[in-house]
Design a protein around this motif. Structure first.
Motif, PDB file in Angstrom:
ATOM      1  N   THR A 161       2.357  10.262   3.895  1.00 24.99           N
ATOM      2  CA  THR A 161       2.792   9.065   3.168  1.00 24.99           C
ATOM      3  C   THR A 161       3.237   7.980   4.144  1.00 24.99           C
ATOM      4  O   THR A 161       2.848   6.817   4.023  1.00 24.99           O
ATOM      5  CB  THR A 161       3.933   9.407   2.194  1.00 24.99           C
ATOM      6  OG1 THR A 161       3.494  10.447   1.315  1.00 24.99           O
ATOM      7  CG2 THR A 161       4.351   8.204   1.381  1.00 24.99           C
ATOM      8  N   ASN A 162       4.056   8.363   5.122  1.00 26.97           N
ATOM      9  CA  ASN A 162       4.555   7.402   6.111  1.00 26.97           C
ATOM     10  C   ASN A 162       3.412   6.743   6.873  1.00 26.97           C
ATOM     11  O   ASN A 162       3.419   5.528   7.100  1.00 26.97           O
ATOM     12  CB  ASN A 162       5.499   8.084   7.104  1.00 26.97           C
ATOM     13  CG  ASN A 162       6.795   8.539   6.460  1.00 26.97           C
ATOM     14  OD1 ASN A 162       7.192   8.059   5.403  1.00 26.97           O
ATOM     15  ND2 ASN A 162       7.459   9.481   7.100  1.00 26.97           N
ATOM     16  N   ALA A 163       2.416   7.531   7.257  1.00 28.40           N
ATOM     17  CA  ALA A 163       1.274   6.988   7.998  1.00 28.40           C
ATOM     18  C   ALA A 163       0.497   5.993   7.136  1.00 28.40           C
ATOM     19  O   ALA A 163       0.067   4.935   7.622  1.00 28.40           O
ATOM     20  CB  ALA A 163       0.361   8.116   8.474  1.00 28.40           C
ATOM     21  N   MET A 164       0.331   6.307   5.854  1.00 24.56           N
ATOM     22  CA  MET A 164      -0.383   5.398   4.954  1.00 24.56           C
ATOM     23  C   MET A 164       0.388   4.092   4.787  1.00 24.56           C
ATOM     24  O   MET A 164      -0.204   3.011   4.784  1.00 24.56           O
ATOM     25  CB  MET A 164      -0.605   6.051   3.598  1.00 24.56           C
ATOM     26  CG  MET A 164      -1.689   7.098   3.595  1.00 24.56           C
ATOM     27  SD  MET A 164      -1.925   7.642   1.884  1.00 24.56           S
ATOM     28  CE  MET A 164      -3.145   8.930   2.124  1.00 24.56           C
ATOM     29  N   VAL A 165       1.703   4.185   4.631  1.00 23.24           N
ATOM     30  CA  VAL A 165       2.517   2.979   4.450  1.00 23.24           C
ATOM     31  C   VAL A 165       2.497   2.148   5.734  1.00 23.24           C
ATOM     32  O   VAL A 165       2.342   0.927   5.688  1.00 23.24           O
ATOM     33  CB  VAL A 165       3.956   3.337   4.023  1.00 23.24           C
ATOM     34  CG1 VAL A 165       4.864   2.113   4.080  1.00 23.24           C
ATOM     35  CG2 VAL A 165       3.954   3.933   2.614  1.00 23.24           C
ATOM     36  N   ARG A 166       2.626   2.804   6.875  1.00 20.90           N
ATOM     37  CA  ARG A 166       2.584   2.089   8.163  1.00 20.90           C
ATOM     38  C   ARG A 166       1.265   1.310   8.277  1.00 20.90           C
ATOM     39  O   ARG A 166       1.256   0.129   8.633  1.00 20.90           O
ATOM     40  CB  ARG A 166       2.722   3.077   9.324  1.00 20.90           C
ATOM     41  CG  ARG A 166       2.681   2.420  10.705  1.00 20.90           C
ATOM     42  CD  ARG A 166       2.873   3.432  11.822  1.00 20.90           C
ATOM     43  NE  ARG A 166       4.220   3.905  11.925  1.00 20.90           N
ATOM     44  CZ  ARG A 166       5.191   3.289  12.624  1.00 20.90           C
ATOM     45  NH1 ARG A 166       4.915   2.186  13.271  1.00 20.90           N
ATOM     46  NH2 ARG A 166       6.404   3.781  12.667  1.00 20.90           N
ATOM     47  N   ASP A 167       0.156   1.966   7.955  1.00 22.18           N
ATOM     48  CA  ASP A 167      -1.158   1.334   8.012  1.00 22.18           C
ATOM     49  C   ASP A 167      -1.238   0.159   7.035  1.00 22.18           C
ATOM     50  O   ASP A 167      -1.735  -0.913   7.376  1.00 22.18           O
ATOM     51  CB  ASP A 167      -2.238   2.372   7.690  1.00 22.18           C
ATOM     52  CG  ASP A 167      -3.631   1.778   7.693  1.00 22.18           C
ATOM     53  OD1 ASP A 167      -4.079   1.317   8.767  1.00 22.18           O
ATOM     54  OD2 ASP A 167      -4.264   1.758   6.616  1.00 22.18           O
TER      55      ASP A 167
END
Length: 192
Positions: A66-72
């Motif tokens: 989830t964090n990686a998707m939001v960062r992207d």
């Protein structure tokens, strides 16, 4: 107008509806984690495939994905002047991750808007929505469980943002336009 906001509130409080309305007024994208998941899954991205492995078996997508998707998503051009996050952060660990993402860009959050709503009113709203949309699995015990999960995991985020002086609480009960008006009024003290 630049605005970096987080929208909090229990299931059924009207976050999705208000996120779209506020984002439109502020000229920033409304970013929901559900939309991010669907876009990554549909686009066949590596993160999307990973998320689908979890959702296909009914498991929660881990914070790391989830964090990686939001960062992207926050790195995309349309979010450069601001954003309204709906559904993220969902726990205190995700608050720290969002802080890190923003710090990497030399930014900070402007406010955390919390839409408050009485549990019984929310249950009534969600039961009505379940009936209209044919959601047989949205029974009162299931809805009350979701509210308990929210209280345990997500509500502590309000405390974090309150300590930082960023929390703005707005009553989510009433007509959609009334609630939008309250949110805009609360935001006027922070964003402009």
């Amino acid at each position: 107008m630049s605005a970096r906001l987080v929208l909090l509130g229990p299931p059924g409080a009207g976050k999705g509806t208000q996120a779209v309305r506020l984002a439109e007024r502020l000229g920033v994208p409304a970013i929901s984690t559900g939309d991010i998941f669907r876009a990554n899954i549909k686009g066949g991205t590596e993160l999307g495939r990973t998320a689908q492995e979890y959702t296909a078996r009914g498991a929660l997508v881990p914070d790391s994905v989830t964090n990686a998707m939001v960062r992207d998503r926050l790195a995309q051009p349309d979010a450069a002047q601001g954003f309204l996050l709906d559904g993220y952060p969902r726990n205190v660990a995700q608050v720290a991750e969002l802080d890190a993402v923003l710090a990497d860009q030399g930014l900070t959050l402007d406010a955390a808007l919390e839409i408050t709503a009485d549990a019984d009113v929310v249950v009534e709203r969600l039961l009505k929505r379940a009936e209209i949309e044919g959601r047989a699995d949205d029974t009162e015990p299931v809805i009350r469980h979701r509210l308990d999960v929210y209280a345990e995991q997500t509500a502590p985020i309000s405390g974090v943002y309150a300590e930082r002086g960023l929390l703005l609480q707005v009553d989510g009960i009433g007509e959609v336009d009334e609630v939008t008006g309250r949110l805009v009024e609360a935001l006027a003290t922070r964003v402009g």
